[in-house]
Scaffold this motif. Structure first.
Motif, PDB file in Angstrom:
ATOM      1  N   VAL A  65       0.833  -1.212   0.000  1.00 16.60           N
ATOM      2  CA  VAL A  65       0.000   0.000   0.000  1.00 16.60           C
ATOM      3  C   VAL A  65       0.862   1.255   0.000  1.00 16.60           C
ATOM      4  N   LEU A  66       1.896   1.248   0.817  1.00 16.19           N
ATOM      5  CA  LEU A  66       2.694   2.455   1.034  1.00 16.19           C
ATOM      6  C   LEU A  66       3.567   2.830  -0.160  1.00 16.19           C
ATOM      7  N   SER A  67       3.710   1.925  -1.105  1.00 15.95           N
ATOM      8  CA  SER A  67       4.465   2.243  -2.324  1.00 15.95           C
ATOM      9  C   SER A  67       3.570   2.705  -3.463  1.00 15.95           C
ATOM     10  N   THR A  68       2.282   2.946  -3.167  1.00 14.40           N
ATOM     11  CA  THR A  68       1.356   3.443  -4.177  1.00 14.40           C
ATOM     12  C   THR A  68       1.823   4.813  -4.677  1.00 14.40           C
ATOM     13  N   PRO A  69       2.006   4.984  -5.973  1.00 13.65           N
ATOM     14  CA  PRO A  69       2.466   6.281  -6.500  1.00 13.65           C
ATOM     15  C   PRO A  69       1.535   7.424  -6.079  1.00 13.65           C
ATOM     16  N   GLY A  70       2.115   8.496  -5.602  1.00 12.60           N
ATOM     17  CA  GLY A  70       1.347   9.682  -5.235  1.00 12.60           C
ATOM     18  C   GLY A  70       0.793   9.686  -3.831  1.00 12.60           C
ATOM     19  N   LEU A  71       0.894   8.558  -3.123  1.00 10.85           N
ATOM     20  CA  LEU A  71       0.368   8.504  -1.763  1.00 10.85           C
ATOM     21  C   LEU A  71       1.267   9.320  -0.828  1.00 10.85           C
ATOM     22  N   LYS A  72       0.674  10.237  -0.079  1.00 11.35           N
ATOM     23  CA  LYS A  72       1.450  11.141   0.770  1.00 11.35           C
ATOM     24  C   LYS A  72       1.085  11.067   2.251  1.00 11.35           C
ATOM     25  N   CYS A  73      -0.093  10.540   2.574  1.00 14.16           N
ATOM     26  CA  CYS A  73      -0.512  10.571   3.981  1.00 14.16           C
ATOM     27  C   CYS A  73      -1.467   9.421   4.288  1.00 14.16           C
ATOM     28  N   VAL A  74      -1.284   8.813   5.463  1.00 10.51           N
ATOM     29  CA  VAL A  74      -2.232   7.843   6.006  1.00 10.51           C
ATOM     30  C   VAL A  74      -2.665   8.353   7.369  1.00 10.51           C
ATOM     31  N   SER A  75      -3.954   8.593   7.517  1.00  6.83           N
ATOM     32  CA  SER A  75      -4.511   9.095   8.775  1.00  6.83           C
ATOM     33  C   SER A  75      -5.307   7.979   9.439  1.00  6.83           C
ATOM     34  N   ASN A  76      -4.781   7.467  10.548  1.00  9.50           N
ATOM     35  CA  ASN A  76      -5.414   6.352  11.242  1.00  9.50           C
ATOM     36  C   ASN A  76      -6.416   6.872  12.269  1.00  9.50           C
ATOM     37  N   VAL A  77      -7.634   6.349  12.232  1.00  7.75           N
ATOM     38  CA  VAL A  77      -8.666   6.775  13.177  1.00  7.75           C
ATOM     39  C   VAL A  77      -8.530   5.921  14.436  1.00  7.75           C
ATOM     40  N   ALA A  78      -7.443   6.146  15.157  1.00 12.04           N
ATOM     41  CA  ALA A  78      -7.123   5.389  16.368  1.00 12.04           C
ATOM     42  C   ALA A  78      -5.884   6.001  16.987  1.00 12.04           C
ATOM     43  N   VAL A  79      -5.710   5.745  18.280  1.00  8.86           N
ATOM     44  CA  VAL A  79      -4.451   6.164  18.887  1.00  8.86           C
ATOM     45  C   VAL A  79      -3.356   5.170  18.544  1.00  8.86           C
ATOM     46  N   GLY A  80      -3.725   3.884  18.404  1.00 10.98           N
ATOM     47  CA  GLY A  80      -2.770   2.849  18.015  1.00 10.98           C
ATOM     48  C   GLY A  80      -2.496   2.902  16.526  1.00 10.98           C
ATOM     49  N   GLU A 105     -10.087   9.054  28.423  1.00 14.49           N
ATOM     50  CA  GLU A 105     -11.028   8.939  29.538  1.00 14.49           C
ATOM     51  C   GLU A 105     -12.092   7.872  29.270  1.00 14.49           C
ATOM     52  N   SER A 106     -12.572   7.806  28.031  1.00 11.97           N
ATOM     53  CA  SER A 106     -13.572   6.778  27.703  1.00 11.97           C
ATOM     54  C   SER A 106     -12.984   5.383  27.842  1.00 11.97           C
ATOM     55  N   THR A 107     -11.734   5.224  27.431  1.00 13.12           N
ATOM     56  CA  THR A 107     -11.089   3.915  27.537  1.00 13.12           C
ATOM     57  C   THR A 107     -10.851   3.548  28.994  1.00 13.12           C
ATOM     58  N   ALA A 108     -10.456   4.530  29.803  1.00 10.76           N
ATOM     59  CA  ALA A 108     -10.283   4.269  31.232  1.00 10.76           C
ATOM     60  C   ALA A 108     -11.618   3.874  31.875  1.00 10.76           C
ATOM     61  N   ASP A 109     -12.699   4.548  31.478  1.00  6.79           N
ATOM     62  CA  ASP A 109     -14.036   4.158  31.955  1.00  6.79           C
ATOM     63  C   ASP A 109     -14.304   2.691  31.662  1.00  6.79           C
ATOM     64  N   ILE A 157       1.680   3.190  32.767  1.00  4.91           N
ATOM     65  CA  ILE A 157       1.025   4.315  33.441  1.00  4.91           C
ATOM     66  C   ILE A 157       1.002   5.551  32.542  1.00  4.91           C
ATOM     67  N   GLY A 158       0.647   5.332  31.267  1.00  3.87           N
ATOM     68  CA  GLY A 158       0.433   6.444  30.353  1.00  3.87           C
ATOM     69  C   GLY A 158      -0.876   7.146  30.651  1.00  3.87           C
ATOM     70  N   ARG A 159      -1.398   7.871  29.678  1.00  2.00           N
ATOM     71  CA  ARG A 159      -2.612   8.659  29.919  1.00  2.00           C
ATOM     72  C   ARG A 159      -3.788   7.795  30.363  1.00  2.00           C
ATOM     73  N   ILE A 160      -3.978   6.653  29.697  1.00  2.00           N
ATOM     74  CA  ILE A 160      -5.106   5.792  30.058  1.00  2.00           C
ATOM     75  C   ILE A 160      -4.861   5.119  31.398  1.00  2.00           C
ATOM     76  N   GLY A 161      -3.643   4.643  31.615  1.00  2.00           N
ATOM     77  CA  GLY A 161      -3.321   4.030  32.900  1.00  2.00           C
ATOM     78  C   GLY A 161      -3.528   4.984  34.059  1.00  2.00           C
ATOM     79  N   ALA A 290     -13.745  -0.014  23.727  1.00  4.10           N
ATOM     80  CA  ALA A 290     -13.385   0.805  24.887  1.00  4.10           C
ATOM     81  C   ALA A 290     -13.554   2.302  24.613  1.00  4.10           C
ATOM     82  N   SER A 291     -13.332   2.721  23.386  1.00  4.71           N
ATOM     83  CA  SER A 291     -13.490   4.149  23.049  1.00  4.71           C
ATOM     84  C   SER A 291     -14.853   4.454  22.440  1.00  4.71           C
ATOM     85  N   ALA A 292     -15.754   3.485  22.450  1.00  4.61           N
ATOM     86  CA  ALA A 292     -17.003   3.607  21.696  1.00  4.61           C
ATOM     87  C   ALA A 292     -18.093   4.361  22.456  1.00  4.61           C
ATOM     88  N   THR A 293     -17.886   5.658  22.608  1.00  2.00           N
ATOM     89  CA  THR A 293     -18.979   6.550  22.989  1.00  2.00           C
ATOM     90  C   THR A 293     -19.187   7.496  21.810  1.00  2.00           C
TER      91      THR A 293
END
Length: 327
Positions: A65-80, A105-109, A157-161, A290-293
């Motif tokens: 995928v990443l060698s697709t000509p003209g591809l400049k950005c991948v925006s992942n809808v996740a923190v991971g 906060e939603s994930t910690a909930d 013990i990151g943000r969620i921890g 876990a983030s599904a609000t």
């Protein structure tokens, strides 16, 4: 690029408002066909001629995928972003972004929800009642484990921890944590958390909640040896990444009652769930929600869309994971 000169963006899956409008202002949006397989060759074919891809965790974004000509950005809808080959993206001059902070906060909930559900046998009791088995109050019906005044071990013990630690204070829990980067003393005091090594955390905790990223070092961080260190009444909660926990070892630990239970939102080979887990009553299983609000998923959608829109307009996306691309 379209005939009108507008850049094109491939939207792998629907996102929530206001994300679509933000994307549409910056580019022509092409939706990935829902009946098309999620393999790299299919994604590459759909991404031909596109400036960027808005992806989800289930989308394999690797060398093809990443060698697709003209591809400049991948925006992942996740923190991971373990679905994206970051080094290959960098070598191909493709920017990669994620959506940090907004879902903490939603994930910690939800981590705490799994903890309580497993401790108090909520899902098992719901099934029992729906099946017509409830005939009246009994002294030993669905006996569970107290959460208040128990010891909680937080692995990472990151943000969620830290969010989970704050919630534990309301239950008067003793909080231990393990992390390669200990908190400053002031933060430890604020959270009421004590830094210990992983072995001690496993040995002393009644509940263990995992909040580490998936890396080579954290793959199967919790496996047979770690389960052997836990208390027989321990309950494991994982809302981080599935492969951090060795699922086969977890199944054996639960079957042999080496630990009392588990609450899982993520799996080693998502969306597949180890068949041994399905049959067990002492594990609560959730489908990575876990983030599904509504608010959190909407904010994630907007952040991912803004990341892409900024890149399309020639700027530096605010959540760029590989800044070397722009050097």
């Amino acid at each position: 690029m379209t005939a009108s000169g507008r850049p094109r963006v491939l939207l792998m899956h629907p996102i929530l408002d206001p994300g679509p409008a933000i994307l549409a202002e910056a580019a022509e949006v092409n939706a990935y066909p829902s009946n098309r397989p999620l393999d790299q060759q299919s994604i590459r074919e759909a991404a031909e001629g596109c400036f960027g891809i808005v992806s989800h965790l289930k989308d394999p974004i690797g060398p093809v995928v990443l060698s697709t000509p003209g591809l400049k950005c991948v925006s992942n809808v996740a923190v991971g972003f373990d679905n994206i080959d970051i080094p290959t993206a960098t070598s191909n001059r493709v920017m990669v972004t994620n959506t940090p902070g907004v879902l903490d906060e939603s994930t910690a909930d939800f981590a705490f929800a799994l903890l309580i559900a497993a401790a108090r046998r909520v899902v098992q009791a719901d099934t029992y009642t729906r099946q017509g088995n409830y005939k009246g109050w009994e002294i030993d019906l669905m006996l569970g484990t107290d959460v208040h005044d128990a010891t909680l071990g937080i692995v990472g013990i990151g943000r969620i921890g830290r969010g989970v630690a704050r919630r534990a204070k309301g239950f008067n829990m003793r909080v231990l944590y393990s992390d390669t980067n200990p908190l400053v003393p002031e933060m430890e005091q604020q959270l009421g958390a004590t830094h210990v090594d992983l072995s001690r955390l496993l040995a002393e905790s009644d509940f263990i909640s995992v909040h580490v990223p998936l890396t080579k070092e954290t793959h199967h961080l919790i496996s047979t040896a770690q389960f052997a260190h836990m208390k027989p009444n321990a309950i494991l909660v994982n809302t981080s990444r599935g492969p951090v926990v060795d699922e086969a070892a977890l199944v054996e630990a639960l079957k042999a009652h080496r630990i009392a239970g588990a609450g899982l939102d993520v799996y080693e080979r998502e969306p597949a769930v180890h068949p041994g887990l399905i049959a067990l009553h002492n594990v609560v299983l959730a489908p990575h929600i876990a983030s599904a609000t509504t608010r959190t998923r909407s904010e994630m959608s907007a952040m991912a869309a803004r990341n892409m829109a900024t890149a399309v307009r020639g700027g530096k996306p605010p959540n760029l994971l590989n800044p070397d691309v722009r050097k």
